[in-house]
Design a protein around this motif. Structure first.
Motif, PDB file in Angstrom:
ATOM      1  N   GLY A 102      11.801  -5.455 -18.611  1.00  0.00           N
ATOM      2  CA  GLY A 102      11.210  -6.538 -17.850  1.00  0.00           C
ATOM      3  C   GLY A 102      10.006  -7.046 -18.618  1.00  0.00           C
ATOM      4  O   GLY A 102       9.101  -6.284 -18.947  1.00  0.00           O
ATOM      5  N   VAL A 103      10.005  -8.323 -18.936  1.00  0.00           N
ATOM      6  CA  VAL A 103       8.928  -8.902 -19.737  1.00  0.00           C
ATOM      7  C   VAL A 103       8.447 -10.171 -19.071  1.00  0.00           C
ATOM      8  O   VAL A 103       9.249 -10.982 -18.623  1.00  0.00           O
ATOM      9  N   GLN A 104       7.138 -10.348 -19.009  1.00  0.00           N
ATOM     10  CA  GLN A 104       6.559 -11.572 -18.477  1.00  0.00           C
ATOM     11  C   GLN A 104       5.800 -12.247 -19.596  1.00  0.00           C
ATOM     12  O   GLN A 104       4.971 -11.633 -20.267  1.00  0.00           O
ATOM     13  N   LEU A 105       6.077 -13.536 -19.784  1.00  0.00           N
ATOM     14  CA  LEU A 105       5.376 -14.331 -20.781  1.00  0.00           C
ATOM     15  C   LEU A 105       4.557 -15.393 -20.067  1.00  0.00           C
ATOM     16  O   LEU A 105       5.004 -15.980 -19.101  1.00  0.00           O
ATOM     17  N   ASP A 106       3.354 -15.665 -20.554  1.00  0.00           N
ATOM     18  CA  ASP A 106       2.450 -16.642 -19.948  1.00  0.00           C
ATOM     19  C   ASP A 106       2.129 -16.265 -18.522  1.00  0.00           C
ATOM     20  O   ASP A 106       2.189 -16.954 -17.603  1.00  0.00           O
TER      21      ASP A 106
END
Length: 106
Positions: A102-106
């Motif tokens: 799980g990756v969150q960008l910005d």
């Protein structure tokens, strides 16, 4: 310990799905299951694909029409989710399962 907790979580999820599925009378039962093991930037995972396959198999045994997708890049993931969303209509029972980073960008 971590593996044991993960196994227990999967058992609980499957038990919940089974009980909910037994009580439900949906127009159609569909599921999108995505498992991503191979990542270029974040390192490979060992079990995400196998977990996704196990969930897909269980959902099929519960009467779901399952779309199993493995090792999708971000564009393919978004396309699969859009297509899945387009298949859902009122009264349907729809389930989305993702196994991977799980990756969150910005």
């Amino acid at each position: 310990m971590k593996r044991r907790l993960k196994h227990l979580l999967h058992v609980l999820i499957m038990a919940s799905l089974w009980s909910y599925a037994a009580a439900s009378a949906a127009e159609q039962r569909i599921a999108l299951v995505i498992g991503n093991d191979n990542y270029q930037s974040f390192g490979a995972l060992k079990n995400a694909g196998a977990d996704a396959r196990a969930v897909a198999d269980k959902l099929k045994s519960l009467g779901f029409a399952v779309d199993l997708q493995l090792n999708l890049d971000s564009k393919a993931t978004l396309r699969a989710v859009r297509q899945f969303k387009g298949r859902i209509s009122g009264g349907d029972e729809a389930l989305f399962y993702f196994s991977g980073h799980g990756v969150q960008l910005d």
